[in-house]
Design a protein around this motif. Sequence first.
Motif, short mmCIF file in Angstrom:
data_model
loop_
_atom_site.label_atom_id
_atom_site.label_comp_id
_atom_site.label_asym_id
_atom_site.label_seq_id
_atom_site.Cartn_x
_atom_site.Cartn_y
_atom_site.Cartn_z
N THR A 50 0.82 -1.21 0.00
CA THR A 50 0.00 0.00 0.00
C THR A 50 0.86 1.26 0.00
N ALA A 51 1.98 1.22 0.74
CA ALA A 51 2.84 2.41 0.81
C ALA A 51 3.49 2.70 -0.53
N LEU A 52 4.06 1.69 -1.16
CA LEU A 52 4.74 1.91 -2.44
C LEU A 52 3.74 2.17 -3.56
N GLY A 53 2.54 1.59 -3.46
CA GLY A 53 1.51 1.93 -4.44
C GLY A 53 1.17 3.41 -4.39
N LEU A 54 1.04 3.94 -3.16
CA LEU A 54 0.77 5.37 -3.00
C LEU A 54 1.93 6.21 -3.50
N LEU A 55 3.14 5.84 -3.13
CA LEU A 55 4.32 6.61 -3.52
C LEU A 55 4.48 6.67 -5.04
N ARG A 56 4.23 5.57 -5.70
CA ARG A 56 4.35 5.57 -7.15
C ARG A 56 3.24 6.39 -7.79
N ALA A 57 2.06 6.39 -7.18
CA ALA A 57 0.98 7.25 -7.68
C ALA A 57 1.35 8.73 -7.53
N GLU A 58 2.21 9.03 -6.56
CA GLU A 58 2.72 10.39 -6.38
C GLU A 58 3.95 10.68 -7.25
N ASP A 59 4.29 9.73 -8.11
CA ASP A 59 5.43 9.86 -9.05
C ASP A 59 6.79 9.78 -8.38
N HIS A 60 6.88 9.14 -7.23
CA HIS A 60 8.19 8.88 -6.63
C HIS A 60 8.81 7.66 -7.31
N ASP A 61 10.11 7.73 -7.57
CA ASP A 61 10.81 6.63 -8.21
C ASP A 61 11.26 5.65 -7.14
N ALA A 62 10.30 4.91 -6.61
CA ALA A 62 10.55 4.01 -5.47
C ALA A 62 9.90 2.67 -5.72
N ALA A 63 10.45 1.64 -5.10
CA ALA A 63 9.92 0.29 -5.24
C ALA A 63 10.37 -0.54 -4.03
N TRP A 64 9.88 -1.78 -3.97
CA TRP A 64 10.33 -2.67 -2.91
C TRP A 64 10.52 -4.07 -3.46
N THR A 65 11.33 -4.85 -2.75
CA THR A 65 11.58 -6.23 -3.14
C THR A 65 11.81 -7.06 -1.90
N GLY A 66 11.46 -8.33 -1.96
CA GLY A 66 11.62 -9.22 -0.82
C GLY A 66 12.87 -10.07 -0.92
N CYS A 67 13.31 -10.56 0.23
CA CYS A 67 14.47 -11.46 0.31
C CYS A 67 13.93 -12.88 0.47
N GLU A 68 13.69 -13.55 -0.65
CA GLU A 68 13.10 -14.88 -0.55
C GLU A 68 14.03 -15.94 -1.13
N VAL A 69 13.89 -17.14 -0.58
CA VAL A 69 14.62 -18.30 -1.07
C VAL A 69 13.58 -19.29 -1.57
N PRO A 70 13.46 -19.51 -2.87
CA PRO A 70 12.46 -20.45 -3.37
C PRO A 70 12.60 -21.83 -2.71
N GLY A 71 11.49 -22.34 -2.22
CA GLY A 71 11.50 -23.63 -1.56
C GLY A 71 11.87 -23.60 -0.10
N GLY A 72 12.15 -22.41 0.43
CA GLY A 72 12.52 -22.31 1.84
C GLY A 72 11.33 -22.58 2.75
N ASP A 73 11.61 -23.00 4.00
CA ASP A 73 10.51 -23.22 4.93
C ASP A 73 10.06 -21.90 5.53
N ALA A 74 9.01 -21.96 6.34
CA ALA A 74 8.25 -20.74 6.65
C ALA A 74 8.93 -19.80 7.65
N HIS A 75 9.38 -20.30 8.79
CA HIS A 75 9.86 -19.37 9.82
C HIS A 75 10.77 -20.09 10.81
N ALA A 76 12.02 -19.61 10.92
CA ALA A 76 12.99 -20.12 11.90
C ALA A 76 13.33 -21.59 11.69
N GLY A 77 13.13 -22.05 10.47
CA GLY A 77 13.46 -23.44 10.14
C GLY A 77 14.84 -23.56 9.53
N ARG A 78 14.98 -24.52 8.66
CA ARG A 78 16.30 -24.81 8.07
C ARG A 78 16.84 -23.63 7.26
N THR A 79 15.96 -22.92 6.54
CA THR A 79 16.43 -21.86 5.66
C THR A 79 17.03 -20.71 6.45
#
Length: 260
Positions: free
Chosen positions: A127-156
């Motif tokens: 929602t934040a970056l959607g608003l910022l881009r609607a305001e013409d800010h050159d901003a974006a976001w990205t996640g740190c994901e590992v495909p196939g990783g487990d959910a939380h505090a596991g092996r990954t």
Amino acid sequence: MTGHASRPALADTVWPAVPPGALVLVPVGSTEQHGPHLPLDTDTVVACSVARRVADALPPGPYGRPLVAPPLTYGASGEHADFPGTMSIGHEALHAVVVELARSLSLWAGRVVFVNGHGGNTAALDTALGLLRAEDHDAAWTGCEVPGGDAHAGRTETSVLLHLDPGRVRLDAAVAGDTRPLAVLLPDLMARGVRAVSPTGVLGDPAGASAEEGRRAMASMVSTTVRRITAWTVDDRGRLADPARPPSVSRSQGPNAGHP
């Protein structure tokens, strides 16, 4: 923490040395339980490490080298609220902080990328970056994901921390939690929180975690983030798309495939 980063941290820079128009990477983490064996700042450690290595890997732009901003260490972690140590500011507050930070950065920076290490922050970032881009800010976001990783505090995540900061991993206290896929767990997690599903706070199994596996996971997160920033394909939620993966399966979660 192992490794190094030659790019300067923004916090260490004096204002005359800050290049106007620079690309700024803002790590976004959390302070929340990560089972009995990982530290509360795990997500922040991962987001900072990815951001630093990405800044190191990217070539200097027309306005100088990428800069890594101080991290946002509190996120939306309400699902972990039943565990002591968790500190959450919630979606509304995180949304407001991200919007105001990007508006402030836009007064001198070029592009701004929020590098997210906690999947619970996703809704606020969308929602934040959607608003910022609607305001013409050159901003974006990205996640740190590992495909196939487990959910939380596991092996990954355990492997990643063994690579980044092994002295802070308490392997003698590691236990398995609920190992069902996140898609199966999600309704209960949303309705009742993590503790109702896993009394230890672990979603997955840390068994078999290794620093080498963590090194490979970190390399994957960094290369994916570099590709996304270089391609700069942004959707209407401000998410950077991965040109190497179809949009339908590209996910922006925590430091694993579905981190809550």
